[in-house]
Design a protein around this motif. Structure first.
Motif, short mmCIF file in Angstrom:
data_model
loop_
_atom_site.label_atom_id
_atom_site.label_comp_id
_atom_site.label_asym_id
_atom_site.label_seq_id
_atom_site.Cartn_x
_atom_site.Cartn_y
_atom_site.Cartn_z
N HIS A 95 0.84 -1.20 0.00
CA HIS A 95 0.00 0.00 0.00
C HIS A 95 0.88 1.25 0.00
O HIS A 95 1.17 1.80 -1.05
CB HIS A 95 -0.97 -0.02 1.20
CG HIS A 95 -1.82 1.21 1.30
ND1 HIS A 95 -2.12 1.80 2.50
CD2 HIS A 95 -2.43 1.95 0.35
CE1 HIS A 95 -2.87 2.86 2.29
NE2 HIS A 95 -3.08 2.97 0.99
N ARG A 96 1.38 1.66 1.15
CA ARG A 96 2.22 2.85 1.15
C ARG A 96 3.60 2.58 1.72
O ARG A 96 4.23 3.42 2.32
CB ARG A 96 1.50 3.99 1.89
CG ARG A 96 0.60 4.79 0.92
CD ARG A 96 -0.42 5.64 1.62
NE ARG A 96 0.19 6.58 2.56
CZ ARG A 96 -0.49 7.16 3.55
NH1 ARG A 96 -1.77 6.90 3.72
NH2 ARG A 96 0.11 7.98 4.37
N SER A 97 4.02 1.31 1.51
CA SER A 97 5.40 0.91 1.82
C SER A 97 5.76 0.94 3.30
O SER A 97 6.94 1.04 3.65
CB SER A 97 6.42 1.75 1.03
OG SER A 97 6.39 1.39 -0.32
N TRP A 118 -3.90 -3.82 5.82
CA TRP A 118 -3.82 -4.73 4.68
C TRP A 118 -3.27 -6.06 5.20
O TRP A 118 -2.37 -6.08 6.05
CB TRP A 118 -2.89 -4.18 3.58
CG TRP A 118 -3.53 -3.15 2.72
CD1 TRP A 118 -4.48 -2.25 3.07
CD2 TRP A 118 -3.23 -2.92 1.32
NE1 TRP A 118 -4.82 -1.46 2.00
CE2 TRP A 118 -4.06 -1.86 0.91
CE3 TRP A 118 -2.38 -3.50 0.40
CZ2 TRP A 118 -4.04 -1.37 -0.40
CZ3 TRP A 118 -2.34 -3.02 -0.89
CH2 TRP A 118 -3.18 -1.96 -1.29
S1 FES Z 1 0.88 0.98 4.33
FE1 FES Z 1 -1.29 1.08 4.34
S2 FES Z 1 -1.81 -0.92 4.93
FE2 FES Z 1 0.32 -0.99 4.83
#
Ligand code: FES
Ligand code: FE2
Lengths: 421, 114
Positions: A95-97, A118
């Motif tokens: 998602h955002r690392s 996630w």
């Molecule tokens: S960075 Fe958003 S769920 Fe992992």
């Protein structure tokens, strides 16, 4: 492979010549140059297959450990899937690392990112995304964990940081991988671990465990008498071998060693011969397979102590009659290293074997401190620039072979070229 | 006051319990590294004298089940291995020419008394 047998009684042994290496003094620049270090990181640590350790560390499905490779800025999840396969992934959420797994080791069939929950199965597949509908055609299939090349050899886990490794693990190991097949690793699932962060180049520390020339000087009381004798006063090795970038020496042990009179505790703790030495608490059958293996104590010398095997670039396996241990030399910066040493010892559950084990570990700690405690001083000396080169003697052949191959990899445009003769 | 009692017959070792009877290998090692040669020798001599009878007490026993006074005696006995590094090998508290303090540590010991 070239078989290298030398007679330690000769005026001078001929291991360096047999390995086809030059006898000239070698440059110290690779131990102190920042520029060289960066090339090592890119050309070696980001291209070679790197051994991470034994698969017994993650024996059961769901078991995992996280391995940090600082110089590559990489955090790796190494895990065993439900099907029993060992897999490696970047420890990074798609998602955002965010960093996904925070525990250094454990057992989990799925990993949940702490940032937005996630969820991944431990085979890397993304299986849960909260409020998925609010994304824009998110394809979960393509948002799994990013795999890292991972392969096994004889129960040893290797990874390769090249997105597409240029050579297979088998090719990387070459003849070495063939010859060292079938060695029993006693107590592979049980280990004690020594760790230190040292202010010295990774090669300075690896070198400290690559020759026995230092033993009578640095370890006079702890193991001097076990590795040298009147017959071999300078602890010369029995033989040395090289296979591509990998290498091994077989070291001399004093067959007549017995604890001296004044060593009252050593004598007492080892006096129960029924249990035997804690180092030899392996099954007789395994010990036989080990002793008869052609790669181990290759000259079948009566005065054999330990085979020190150095797998390129940064990993050593030491095999002795009663067990094995390993060293990892993880570079952190040009003059800083994370050193990890695992000794595989049997469970000691009765009083005699437990006391022997305590004495063994206590002495081990002294020996290791003598070894690595010296490396920071060596690095300071190297950094001072007083010396341009170092002369290496025949017993230090593994250091020469290491530097030779480090240079080859640093200069080679491709891995195949680095591995070529 | 922490309990420093030992099994009957080992009372003479009681003064050493507080310093030397510690749970793990690394802790026992640190105790020896921090002690003076005088302190190490005093413990070494006293413990060595009682070592064989202590071993006898533990022969055939399930070491994982030791507790209280017996556990403390076991820890003292294990500490003797460390004291002997100074008295039998180095003839000083720590290995000659090694740095101190240092960060060369046993971070994972054996399962029992590790
Ligand atoms: S960075 Fe958003 S769920 Fe992992
Ligand atoms: Fe050494």
């Amino acid at each position: 492979m070239n078989e290298q047998v030398a007679d330690f009684r000769a005026e001078r042994t001929n291991l360096t010549e047999l390995a086809g290496l030059s006898k000239e003094p070698v440059s110290l620049e690779p131990y102190r140059s920042q520029e060289w270090f960066e090339r090592e990181v890119n050309q070696i640590f980001k291209r070679a297959w790197l051994c991470l350790g034994r698969e017994e560390r993650i024996a059961n499905p769901g078991d995992f450990f996280v391995q940090k490779i600082e110089v590559a800025k990489t955090d790796i999840i190494v895990t065993r899937t439900k099907g029993g396969h060992v897999r490696a992934f970047h420890n990074v959420c798609a998602h955002r690392s965010n960093k996904l797994v925070l525990d250094p080791e454990g057992n989990a069939s799925r990993f949940i990112c702490r940032y937005h929950n996630w969820t991944y199965r431990n085979d890397g597949e993304l299986i849960g995304v909260p409020d998925q509908k609010n994304f824009f055609d998110l394809d979960k299939k393509s948002c799994g964990l990013k795999p890292i090349a991972c392969d096994m050899w004889e129960g040893w886990i290797f990874i390769n940081l090249q997105p597409e490794p240029e050579v297979t693990l088998e090719e990387f190991l070459g003849d070495f991988g063939e010859i060292y097949k079938g060695i029993p690793y006693l107590n592979a699932d049980k280990s004690i671990l020594f760790v230190s962060r040292l202010k010295a180049n990774w090669k300075v520390i690896a070198d400290a465990f690559a020759e026995t020339y230092h033993i009578p000087a640095i370890h006079p009381e702890t193991i001097g008498a076990t590795f040298a004798s009147n017959e071999n006063p300078f602890a010369r090795p029995i033989s040395a071998q090289t296979w591509g970038p990998h290498r091994s020496v077989s070291t001399y042990g004093n067959p007549a060693y017995a604890p001296p009179e004044k060593a009252k505790v050593e004598r007492l703790f080892y006096s129960n011969t029924a249990t035997g030495n804690v180092l030899s608490a392996a099954s007789l059958e395994d010990t036989q397979v080990l002793l008869q293996h052609p790669a181990i104590n290759p000259t079948k010398s009566e005065s054999w102590a330990v085979d020190v095997t150095w797998m390129f670039p940064h990993f050593q396996i030491d095999v002795s009659p009663g067990g094995f241990w390993t060293h990892h030399f993880w570079p952190v910066s040009q003059n800083e290293t994370l050193w990890e040493s695992r000794f595989h010892v049997p469970d000691a559950t009765d009083i005699w074997s437990r006391l022997q084990q305590e004495h063994y570990i206590a002495r081990l700690a002294e020996i290791l401190l003598e070894d690595v405690g010296n490396t920071e001083r060596t690095q300071e000396g190297i950094d001072s620039g007083a010396m341009e080169t170092m002369p290496l003697q025949d017993g230090e052949v593994m250091i020469r072979h290491s530097l030779h191959n480090v240079r080859k990899w640093v200069e080679a445009a491709t891995v195949r070229e680095a591995l070529a003769k | 006051m922490p309990d420093t009692t030992l099994p009957a017959g080992f009372e003479s070792l009681q003064p050493f319990v507080r310093y030397w009877a510690v749970p793990g290998v690394q802790e026992r090692r640190e105790r020896r590294e921090e002690a003076s040669m005088e302190e190490i020798t005093e413990f070494y001599d006293a413990m060595l004298e009682k070592a064989e009878s202590a071993i006898k007490l533990f022969e055939g026993r399930d070491l994982g089940a030791l507790e209280g006074a017996e556990l403390r005696l076991m820890q003292l006995l294990l500490a003797l291995a460390h004291a002997s590094m100074a008295t039998e090998l180095h003839r000083q508290p720590r290995a000659p020419h090694t740095p101190y303090p240092h960060n060369v540590r046993l971070v994972k010991g054996p399962p029992l008394f590790g």
